[in-house]
Every structure is written in structure tokens, then in C-alpha cells.
Design a protein around this motif. Structure first.
Motif, PDB file in Angstrom:
ATOM      1  N   GLU A 278       6.522  -1.575  12.428  1.00  0.00           N
ATOM      2  CA  GLU A 278       7.680  -1.226  13.245  1.00  0.00           C
ATOM      3  C   GLU A 278       8.255  -2.460  13.928  1.00  0.00           C
ATOM      4  O   GLU A 278       9.471  -2.577  14.103  1.00  0.00           O
ATOM      5  N   ALA A 279       7.385  -3.380  14.311  1.00  0.00           N
ATOM      6  CA  ALA A 279       7.813  -4.578  15.036  1.00  0.00           C
ATOM      7  C   ALA A 279       8.436  -5.630  14.125  1.00  0.00           C
ATOM      8  O   ALA A 279       8.956  -6.636  14.611  1.00  0.00           O
ATOM      9  N   GLY A 280       8.368  -5.402  12.804  1.00  0.00           N
ATOM     10  CA  GLY A 280       8.984  -6.356  11.888  1.00  0.00           C
ATOM     11  C   GLY A 280       8.118  -7.565  11.579  1.00  0.00           C
ATOM     12  O   GLY A 280       8.625  -8.596  11.135  1.00  0.00           O
ATOM     13  N   ILE A 281       6.807  -7.450  11.811  1.00  0.00           N
ATOM     14  CA  ILE A 281       5.906  -8.559  11.488  1.00  0.00           C
ATOM     15  C   ILE A 281       4.877  -8.106  10.455  1.00  0.00           C
ATOM     16  O   ILE A 281       3.686  -8.418  10.554  1.00  0.00           O
ATOM     17  N   GLY A 282       5.370  -7.399   9.456  1.00  0.00           N
ATOM     18  CA  GLY A 282       4.500  -6.915   8.391  1.00  0.00           C
ATOM     19  C   GLY A 282       3.835  -8.032   7.609  1.00  0.00           C
ATOM     20  O   GLY A 282       2.808  -7.825   6.963  1.00  0.00           O
ATOM     21  N   TRP A 283       4.416  -9.254   7.669  1.00  0.00           N
ATOM     22  CA  TRP A 283       3.812 -10.400   6.981  1.00  0.00           C
ATOM     23  C   TRP A 283       2.406 -10.696   7.522  1.00  0.00           C
ATOM     24  O   TRP A 283       1.584 -11.309   6.838  1.00  0.00           O
ATOM     25  N   ALA A 284       2.133 -10.237   8.749  1.00  0.00           N
ATOM     26  CA  ALA A 284       0.819 -10.487   9.351  1.00  0.00           C
ATOM     27  C   ALA A 284      -0.209  -9.451   8.922  1.00  0.00           C
ATOM     28  O   ALA A 284      -1.389  -9.575   9.262  1.00  0.00           O
ATOM     29  N   VAL A 285       0.218  -8.445   8.171  1.00  0.00           N
ATOM     30  CA  VAL A 285      -0.678  -7.369   7.738  1.00  0.00           C
ATOM     31  C   VAL A 285      -0.797  -7.437   6.219  1.00  0.00           C
ATOM     32  O   VAL A 285       0.173  -7.184   5.512  1.00  0.00           O
ATOM     33  N   LYS A 286      -1.973  -7.779   5.739  1.00  0.00           N
ATOM     34  CA  LYS A 286      -2.190  -7.936   4.301  1.00  0.00           C
ATOM     35  C   LYS A 286      -2.958  -6.751   3.726  1.00  0.00           C
ATOM     36  O   LYS A 286      -3.756  -6.119   4.418  1.00  0.00           O
ATOM     37  N   GLU A 287      -2.713  -6.488   2.452  1.00  0.00           N
ATOM     38  CA  GLU A 287      -3.418  -5.381   1.815  1.00  0.00           C
ATOM     39  C   GLU A 287      -4.891  -5.716   1.603  1.00  0.00           C
ATOM     40  O   GLU A 287      -5.760  -4.868   1.763  1.00  0.00           O
ATOM     41  N   LYS A 288      -5.198  -6.971   1.233  1.00  0.00           N
ATOM     42  CA  LYS A 288      -6.583  -7.429   1.051  1.00  0.00           C
ATOM     43  C   LYS A 288      -7.385  -6.444   0.208  1.00  0.00           C
ATOM     44  O   LYS A 288      -8.229  -5.693   0.719  1.00  0.00           O
ATOM     45  N   GLU A 289      -7.122  -6.448  -1.070  1.00  0.00           N
ATOM     46  CA  GLU A 289      -7.787  -5.527  -1.990  1.00  0.00           C
ATOM     47  C   GLU A 289      -9.305  -5.679  -1.903  1.00  0.00           C
ATOM     48  O   GLU A 289      -9.853  -6.779  -1.932  1.00  0.00           O
ATOM     49  N   GLY A 290      -9.981  -4.550  -1.763  1.00  0.00           N
ATOM     50  CA  GLY A 290     -11.433  -4.551  -1.683  1.00  0.00           C
ATOM     51  C   GLY A 290     -11.965  -4.757  -0.282  1.00  0.00           C
ATOM     52  O   GLY A 290     -13.176  -4.703  -0.067  1.00  0.00           O
TER      53      GLY A 290
ATOM     54  N   ASP B  93     -11.642  -3.392   3.660  1.00  0.00           N
ATOM     55  CA  ASP B  93     -11.108  -2.362   4.540  1.00  0.00           C
ATOM     56  C   ASP B  93     -11.068  -2.889   5.967  1.00  0.00           C
ATOM     57  O   ASP B  93     -11.813  -3.797   6.338  1.00  0.00           O
ATOM     58  N   TYR B  94     -10.168  -2.359   6.767  1.00  0.00           N
ATOM     59  CA  TYR B  94     -10.102  -2.705   8.182  1.00  0.00           C
ATOM     60  C   TYR B  94      -9.469  -1.557   8.946  1.00  0.00           C
ATOM     61  O   TYR B  94      -8.831  -0.674   8.358  1.00  0.00           O
ATOM     62  N   ILE B  95      -9.640  -1.563  10.252  1.00  0.00           N
ATOM     63  CA  ILE B  95      -9.154  -0.475  11.097  1.00  0.00           C
ATOM     64  C   ILE B  95      -7.629  -0.358  10.988  1.00  0.00           C
ATOM     65  O   ILE B  95      -6.906  -1.331  11.194  1.00  0.00           O
ATOM     66  N   GLY B  96      -7.163   0.827  10.638  1.00  0.00           N
ATOM     67  CA  GLY B  96      -5.725   1.066  10.552  1.00  0.00           C
ATOM     68  C   GLY B  96      -5.102   0.725   9.217  1.00  0.00           C
ATOM     69  O   GLY B  96      -3.889   0.895   9.040  1.00  0.00           O
ATOM     70  N   LYS B  97      -5.877   0.255   8.261  1.00  0.00           N
ATOM     71  CA  LYS B  97      -5.320  -0.204   6.991  1.00  0.00           C
ATOM     72  C   LYS B  97      -4.515   0.875   6.278  1.00  0.00           C
ATOM     73  O   LYS B  97      -3.401   0.613   5.810  1.00  0.00           O
ATOM     74  N   ALA B  98      -5.063   2.089   6.197  1.00  0.00           N
ATOM     75  CA  ALA B  98      -4.385   3.159   5.457  1.00  0.00           C
ATOM     76  C   ALA B  98      -3.015   3.463   6.048  1.00  0.00           C
ATOM     77  O   ALA B  98      -2.027   3.610   5.321  1.00  0.00           O
ATOM     78  N   VAL B  99      -2.939   3.526   7.378  1.00  0.00           N
ATOM     79  CA  VAL B  99      -1.665   3.817   8.042  1.00  0.00           C
ATOM     80  C   VAL B  99      -0.671   2.688   7.818  1.00  0.00           C
ATOM     81  O   VAL B  99       0.500   2.914   7.495  1.00  0.00           O
ATOM     82  N   LEU B 100      -1.133   1.451   7.991  1.00  0.00           N
ATOM     83  CA  LEU B 100      -0.237   0.309   7.874  1.00  0.00           C
ATOM     84  C   LEU B 100       0.278   0.135   6.449  1.00  0.00           C
ATOM     85  O   LEU B 100       1.459  -0.178   6.239  1.00  0.00           O
ATOM     86  N   MET B 101      -0.570   0.329   5.458  1.00  0.00           N
ATOM     87  CA  MET B 101      -0.127   0.196   4.072  1.00  0.00           C
ATOM     88  C   MET B 101       0.859   1.318   3.714  1.00  0.00           C
ATOM     89  O   MET B 101       1.800   1.113   2.952  1.00  0.00           O
ATOM     90  N   LYS B 102       0.648   2.496   4.281  1.00  0.00           N
ATOM     91  CA  LYS B 102       1.579   3.610   4.060  1.00  0.00           C
ATOM     92  C   LYS B 102       2.937   3.277   4.673  1.00  0.00           C
ATOM     93  O   LYS B 102       3.987   3.505   4.068  1.00  0.00           O
ATOM     94  N   GLN B 103       2.924   2.706   5.889  1.00  0.00           N
ATOM     95  CA  GLN B 103       4.180   2.325   6.540  1.00  0.00           C
ATOM     96  C   GLN B 103       4.879   1.212   5.773  1.00  0.00           C
ATOM     97  O   GLN B 103       6.112   1.203   5.668  1.00  0.00           O
ATOM     98  N   LYS B 104       4.119   0.272   5.251  1.00  0.00           N
ATOM     99  CA  LYS B 104       4.716  -0.815   4.476  1.00  0.00           C
ATOM    100  C   LYS B 104       5.425  -0.274   3.235  1.00  0.00           C
ATOM    101  O   LYS B 104       6.493  -0.751   2.852  1.00  0.00           O
ATOM    102  N   LYS B 105       4.825   0.722   2.620  1.00  0.00           N
ATOM    103  CA  LYS B 105       5.367   1.285   1.390  1.00  0.00           C
ATOM    104  C   LYS B 105       6.532   2.223   1.656  1.00  0.00           C
ATOM    105  O   LYS B 105       7.557   2.165   0.956  1.00  0.00           O
ATOM    106  N   GLU B 106       6.401   3.070   2.682  1.00  0.00           N
ATOM    107  CA  GLU B 106       7.385   4.132   2.908  1.00  0.00           C
ATOM    108  C   GLU B 106       8.381   3.822   4.026  1.00  0.00           C
ATOM    109  O   GLU B 106       9.376   4.528   4.172  1.00  0.00           O
TER     110      GLU B 106
END
Length: 267
Positions: free
Chosen positions: A152-164, A166-179
Motif C-alpha cells: 500500500e505504501a508503494g515500497i513493494g521493491w522491499a518485499v521479495k518473494e524469496k522462493e523456498g 517463508d516469512y511472517i506476512g508473506k502470503a498476504v504481501l504476495m497476494k497484494q503484489k499480484k492483485e
């Protein structure tokens, strides 16, 4: 907002937002679990200064015993400033080039006097805040907090998918990045007024409240008032117009590209 500095795979230094020292230390401590991690809070024993501006590195080079041309952006160097051991980083929050440095609190007066003695002038947090606003740098308690995600803050570059990994909030953040998200951070300029946009001012489309100003003020470099706002997604397109409530008076604002300013000296 914090930065990790890696000495090795087993040793890190973390510089946190000063207002969040206790909160962040508590969070880390609670999440260590059974991991083999030792966490030490050095905040009360250290002081930190930001040295920013087009000439910052060239001036700092005259004070330290390290070649700063070898220290890249977001890297660090342990060196000496006029004989005082310092932790120097190529970071800052003004949109300019420069560095930040920390030292033992018993040495801070000597460090301060050496820097001021090099022909520079100190500024306060108010000036720093105007300088971080011009390049639209997010600040904790404003563009980011416990209730605003990095997407929401426009700093999605600081949030990486990092395959393999997991981290707290990953599922929500990746969903927001996609949708996408229902709220979006935008840049704001006054349309036709001499007022000043300030944080917390509500934003309206007529009588409908659509968001609020997260940061605002007078941009000295640009000679005008600028602001960042968190608004409903449908109002985030560049050129969209709505109103900001300035002390009970609704004034027209327009969504503009971010950042407002890029320093020609910053590399």
C-alpha cells in the motif's frame, strides 16, 4: 524502517528507527524462539549522526582514514574519524548522497566538533523531514505503520518473494503484489492555492472522504507545498483531482508522479 548490516553469515548490526528501539527489540526477542541467536541492544551506548548533501562524501573523506570511494551505497566501513572509532554507512534519508555514522556516546562531542569544524552547518529533524519528503521517502508513523502494508505504501521493491523461504506476512504481501490493494500511496500538489499540505489532513471527493495525507509540508527546493496521501485505488491515477481539508477549507489537489525531486548530485 530498519537496515541490516551484515558482517558475516553469523554477525549482523541492525539500525532501527529511534522511536521504535524498545518495540523492535521486544519483537526480535519474542521471535527468536529456539534459534541460536544472541541479541544485544547497544542503543543506550551509541550515538548516530546523518551527514548528507552534494559535498558530504568529499568533506567526510578529509576526516576519516578510509577510502570512501570503495564504500558502495548501503555498504558500511568501520574506520576512524580524527582518531575516534566510527561505524560509517553509505545510507541516509534525505534523497541526497552522504553517509550516516555512529560512535560510542562518550566520543560524540569530538565527532560533532570535527564535522562542524569542517565548515558545515547542523540542521534539525524538521529540515531533514522536508528533504526526505521531496524524494518521497516513506517514514514510519506516516507512510508505513502497523496498519499500512509495504505494498500500500508503494515500497513493494522491499518485499521479495524469496522462493523456498517463508516469512511472517508473506502470503498476504504476495497476494497484494499480484492483485493490488484497495488503498494506494500517491503524490499530491496543490492545484491553485498558496496553502500548505500537512499530515493527517483528510482528503475528499466532494463530501466523500477518500483518504488522508500521510506527509506534507513546504518543499524548499521546489518552492511549493507537496504531500503524500493514502487514497482509495480509484483516485490514484496521475492527474486525478480531489480536495484536501486545510483547517476546515477544502482546497483542490492533483495527483502527481513520485518522487517530487531527484537530486542531480545523488548517484
Amino acid at each position: 524502517d530498519l537496515i541490516y548490516y551484515r558482517y558475516s553469515d553469523t554477525k549482523y548490526r541492525i539500525i532501527v528507527n529511534a522511536s521504535n528501539i524498545d518495540k523492535d527489540f521486544k519483537w526480535f526477542s519474542e521471535h527468536i524462539g529456539k534459534k541460536d541467536v544472541k541479541l544485544t541492544n547497544l542503543s543506550a551506548t551509541r550515538c548516530r549522526l546523518a551527514f548528507q548533501g552534494p559535498k558530504a562524501i568529499s568533506i567526510m573523506q578529509t576526516l576519516v582514514d578510509a577510502d570512501l570511494s570503495l564504500v558502495k551505497r548501503f555498504y558500511f566501513k568501520e574506520c576512524n574519524l580524527k582518531g575516534v572509532p566510527i561505524f560509517l554507512t553509505r545510507t541516509g534519508y534525505t534523497g541526497e548522497d552522504g553517509c550516516e555514522l555512529s560512535c560510542d556516546k562518550k566520543d560524540i562531542k569530538k565527532v560533532w566538533q570535527a564535522i562542524v569544524g569542517a565548515g558545515v552547518q547542523p540542521i534539525g529533524l524538521g529540515a531533514r523531514d522536508s528533504l526526505r519528503l521531496e524524494p518521497c521517502l516513506s517514514l514510519y508513523g506516516h507512510e508505513i505503520n502497523d496498519h499500512i502494508t509495504p505494498i500500500e505504501a508503494g515500497i513493494g521493491w522491499a518485499v521479495k518473494e524469496k522462493e523456498g523461504i517463508d516469512y511472517i506476512g508473506k502470503a498476504v504481501l504476495m497476494k497484494q503484489k499480484k492483485e493490488g490493494t484497495d488503498r494506494v500511496s500517491v503524490g499530491l500538489n496543490l492545484k491553485d492555492s498558496n496553502g500548505v499540505i500537512r499530515e493527517h489532513y483528510p482528503l475528499f471527493d466532494g463530501d466523500k472522504e477518500i483518504g488522508h495525507v500521510t506527509s506534507g509540508g513546504w518543499a524548499t527546493t521546489l518552492k511549493k507545498s507537496v504531500g503524500m496521501g493514502l487514497v482509495k485505488k480509484e483516485y490514484s491515477k496521475i492527474g486525478t483531482e480531489f480536495q484536501v481539508d486545510i483547517r476546515g477549507k477544502k482546497v483542490n489537489v492533483v495527483v502527481v508522479p513520485k518522487p517530487f525531486y531527484k537530486s542531480p548530485s545523488f548517484k
